[in-house]
Design an enzyme around this catalytic site. Structure first.
Site, PDB file in Angstrom:
ATOM      1  N   HIS A   1       0.928  -1.168   0.039  1.00 42.12           N
ATOM      2  CA  HIS A   1       0.119   0.154  -0.016  1.00 42.12           C
ATOM      3  C   HIS A   1       1.129   1.263  -0.009  1.00 42.12           C
ATOM      4  O   HIS A   1       2.094   1.154   0.530  1.00 42.12           O
ATOM      5  CB  HIS A   1      -0.879  -0.100   1.383  1.00 42.12           C
ATOM      6  CG  HIS A   1      -2.056   0.973   1.252  1.00 42.12           C
ATOM      7  ND1 HIS A   1      -1.597   2.330   1.637  1.00 42.12           N
ATOM      8  CD2 HIS A   1      -3.328   0.922   0.986  1.00 42.12           C
ATOM      9  CE1 HIS A   1      -2.691   3.065   1.531  1.00 42.12           C
ATOM     10  NE2 HIS A   1      -3.854   2.142   1.339  1.00 42.12           N
TER      11      HIS A   1
ATOM     12  N   ASP B   1       3.314  -4.664   7.855  1.00 44.07           N
ATOM     13  CA  ASP B   1       2.001  -3.800   8.057  1.00 44.07           C
ATOM     14  C   ASP B   1       0.828  -4.919   7.823  1.00 44.07           C
ATOM     15  O   ASP B   1       0.487  -5.657   7.127  1.00 44.07           O
ATOM     16  CB  ASP B   1       1.832  -3.077   6.524  1.00 44.07           C
ATOM     17  CG  ASP B   1       0.540  -2.372   6.560  1.00 44.07           C
ATOM     18  OD1 ASP B   1      -0.513  -2.561   7.400  1.00 44.07           O
ATOM     19  OD2 ASP B   1       0.270  -1.768   5.300  1.00 44.07           O
TER      20      ASP B   1
ATOM     21  N   GLN C   1      -4.320  -5.656   6.889  1.00 44.84           N
ATOM     22  CA  GLN C   1      -5.129  -6.572   6.429  1.00 44.84           C
ATOM     23  C   GLN C   1      -5.234  -8.085   6.884  1.00 44.84           C
ATOM     24  O   GLN C   1      -5.961  -8.873   6.737  1.00 44.84           O
ATOM     25  CB  GLN C   1      -4.991  -6.873   4.930  1.00 44.84           C
ATOM     26  CG  GLN C   1      -5.165  -5.417   4.033  1.00 44.84           C
ATOM     27  CD  GLN C   1      -6.488  -5.136   4.129  1.00 44.84           C
ATOM     28  OE1 GLN C   1      -7.582  -5.709   4.188  1.00 44.84           O
ATOM     29  NE2 GLN C   1      -6.823  -3.848   3.803  1.00 44.84           N
TER      30      GLN C   1
ATOM     31  N   LYS D   1     -10.483  -1.152  10.174  1.00 40.99           N
ATOM     32  CA  LYS D   1     -10.493  -2.244   9.403  1.00 40.99           C
ATOM     33  C   LYS D   1     -10.922  -3.569  10.233  1.00 40.99           C
ATOM     34  O   LYS D   1     -10.997  -4.708   9.784  1.00 40.99           O
ATOM     35  CB  LYS D   1      -9.119  -2.702   8.485  1.00 40.99           C
ATOM     36  CG  LYS D   1      -8.737  -1.333   7.597  1.00 40.99           C
ATOM     37  CD  LYS D   1      -7.591  -1.923   6.594  1.00 40.99           C
ATOM     38  CE  LYS D   1      -7.137  -0.759   5.809  1.00 40.99           C
ATOM     39  NZ  LYS D   1      -8.040  -0.296   5.014  1.00 40.99           N
TER      40      LYS D   1
ATOM     41  N   CYS E   1      -4.634   2.085  -3.967  1.00 35.50           N
ATOM     42  CA  CYS E   1      -3.311   2.729  -3.209  1.00 35.50           C
ATOM     43  C   CYS E   1      -2.098   1.880  -3.491  1.00 35.50           C
ATOM     44  O   CYS E   1      -1.533   1.465  -2.399  1.00 35.50           O
ATOM     45  CB  CYS E   1      -3.761   3.106  -1.567  1.00 35.50           C
ATOM     46  SG  CYS E   1      -4.694   4.373  -1.435  1.00 35.50           S
TER      47      CYS E   1
END
Length: 406
Positions: free
Chosen positions: A123, A200, A203, A226, A364
Site C-alpha cells: 500500500h 504492515d 489486512q 478495518k 493505493c
C-alpha cells in the site's frame, strides 16, 4: 467446538440491514473499511453520554472512568496480539505508525547509499514514507519483487539482503491480491543479516490469529477501522529496546515528565509518542471491537472467510472474460478482478445500482497494478458477516452488467 451462528452475528451490524437504490445492501468492501457492530457504537455512545472527560489528567470520577476505558484498548490489543501492553503505541492508524518509525527510528540512522527494501505489493502508506526518508538522506528504496501468482520472490529477496539494507518493509496480507506473505521466514532471513523488519498488519489482524512475538519482526503496525473499530485508531508495536531508543515524533502534552524553558524530560515509552488528547471515544470503541472479535474467535473467523473465499473464487471463475489477480495458495478473502472490455469504475458504478458495494481503482497500490500491466481492478473483499447469497448476488450483478456493457 460449536460453530458461530453467522446469521445472528450478521444481525449485529446495523448498516448491513439497509437498502441501497431499493436493493438489499451487499457490502463487499471490508478491505477498505469494515462495518461496525452495534457493541462498538454503543461503547462510544456510552462515553459521550455518560462519562465524557479527558484521560490521564483528571482525578475526578469521570476522568478516572475515561482513562480506564481508554487504556483497556491497549491492554486488550496486547492480549489479542500476544505482546506486552507497554510495547504498543496507540495512534491514528497504520499510516501514522509507519511515519513514526520512519522519522523517529530510521531517519537518524540513514546514510547516503543505504537501502530500504519494500515489496512490490505494498500500500502507498508503506512506500511513500520510505521514499521521503530516501530523499532526505540519499538512501535508496529497492523493490522486493513478486511472481505472477502474487507471491514474494523469496530467492530474489534473500539475495537482496546485505549490509547496506537498513530496513525491510512488507505487508502481512496484500490489500489487492489477498496474498498472505511468509513474514516469519522473511523476518528470520532479515535477522540473520541484522536487518530490522516492519510488517504492515492492516489486512491481517481483522481476519486471522496474529501472534506478533512469533513472527520475529521489529515493528508491526495496524489500523482499527478495518477490524470493526472506529476510524482514526490503530497502533504501532515495536520491540521495547527500539521504543526506548527512539526520540519523540510529536511534542506536546502527556508525552512529558517535566518541562521548563531550559529543557524537557520525556515520559517513558509508549507514552512519549502519544502527545495531545487522543481519540478517546475511538479507542473505547476499538476495545469493544477486540472484545467482539475474541468472542467469535479469530480462528472461527479465518475458517469462515476461507470458505467464502473459495466459494466466491469458484463462482467468479464461471464468468467469461473475468480475470482474477493473485492466486497464491495462502490467501485472505480479497479478490481483485477485471472483465475484458469493461472498465473497473463502470463495473463498480453499475454494481452499486444493484446495491452491491465493491472497490474499483488502483487501491493505493500503483506499483502493483503496473506490474500486471493494468490501470484498475474491481475488488470484492469478504468478511465473516458476508454470505454465499451475497456472493451469488455479485455474480448475478456482474453477468447483468457485462450484458449491458457488451
Amino acid at each position: 467446538m460449536t460453530a458461530p451462528d453467522w446469521t445472528a452475528i450478521r444481525a449485529d451490524f446495523p448498516t448491513l440491514q439497509r437498502q441501497v437504490h431499493g436493493k438489499p445492501l451487499v457490502y463487499l468492501d471490508t478491505a477498505n473499511t469494515s462495518q461496525k457492530p452495534r457493541a462498538v457504537v454503543e461503547a462510544m455512545d456510552a462515553y459521550y453520554s455518560q462519562y465524557t472527560a479527558n484521560v490521564s489528567r483528571a482525578v475526578h470520577t469521570l476522568g478516572a472512568e475515561a482513562t480506564e476505558a481508554y487504556e483497556s484498548a491497549r491492554t486488550k490489543l496486547a492480549g489479542l496480539l500476544k505482546v506486552r501492553a507497554d510495547e504498543l503505541v496507540l495512534c491514528s492508524g497504520t499510516t501514522f505508525a509507519i511515519n513514526l518509525v520512519a522519522y523517529s527510528y530510521l531517519l537518524p540512522k540513514l546514510q547516503p547509499d543505504d537501502v530500504i527494501l519494500v515489496s512490490r505489493m505494498e500500500h502507498h502508506a508503506n512506500i511513500v514514507p520510505w521514499q521521503l526518508m530516501a530523499e532526505r538522506t540519499g538512501a535508496k528504496v529497492e523493490v522486493i519483487e513478486i511472481l505472477q501468482d502474487g507471491t514474494i520472490d523469496m530467492d530474489a529477496f534473500a539475495a537482496q539482503l546485505r549490509p547496506q539494507v537498513k530496513l525491510v518493509a512488507v505487508a502481512h496480507v496484500s490489500n489487492v491480491l489477498g496474498t498472505i506473505n511468509p513474514v516469519r521466514e522473511m523476518a528470520k532471513l532479515s535477522r540473520k543479516h541484522g536487518i530490522p523488519m516492519l510488517v504492515d498488519g492492516s489486512q491481517a489482524v481483522p481476519h486471522m490469529p496474529v501472534d506478533i512475538s512469533s513472527i520475529g519482526c521489529d515493528f508491526y503496525v495496524f489500523t482499527g477501522h478495518k477490524m470493526l473499530g472506529p476510524t482514526g485508531t490503530g497502533a504501532l508495536w515495536a520491540k521495547a529496546a527500539h521504543l526506548e531508543a527512539m526520540p519523540p515524533f510529536i511534542g506536546g502534552g502527556e508525552m512529558i515528565k517535566s518541562v521548563s524553558f531550559e529543557s524537557t524530560t520525556f515520559n517513558r515509552a509508549p507514552y512519549k509518542f502519544e502527545a495531545g488528547t487522543p481519540n478517546i471515544a475511538g479507542f473505547i470503541g476499538l476495545a469493544a471491537a477486540v472484545d467482539y472479535l475474541q468472542a467469535i474467535s479469530l480462528d472461527a473467523i479465518a475458517t469462515r472467510e476461507r470458505e467464502l473465499l473459495e466459494y466466491a473464487t469458484q463462482q467468479l471463475q464461471t464468468i467469461d472474460g473475468l480475470r482474477i489477480f493473485g492466486d497464491a495458495a495462502d490467501k485472505a478473502s480479497v479478490i481483485s478482478f477485471a472483465i475484458d472490455g469493461t472498465h473497473a469504475h463502470d463495473l463498480a458504478t453499475m454494481l452499486d445500482i444493484e446495491g452491491i458495494a465493491v472497490r474499483s481503482g488502483q487501491h493505493c497500490a500503483h506499483p502493483l497494478l503496473q506490474f500486471y500491466g493494468i490501470s484498475a481492478t474491481c475488488r470484492a473483499s469478504l468478511a465473516f458477516y458476508n454470505t454465499e447469497a451475497e456472493v451469488d448476488a455479485l455474480v448475478t450483478g456482474l453477468r447483468k452488467v457485462r450484458t449491458l456493457l457488451a
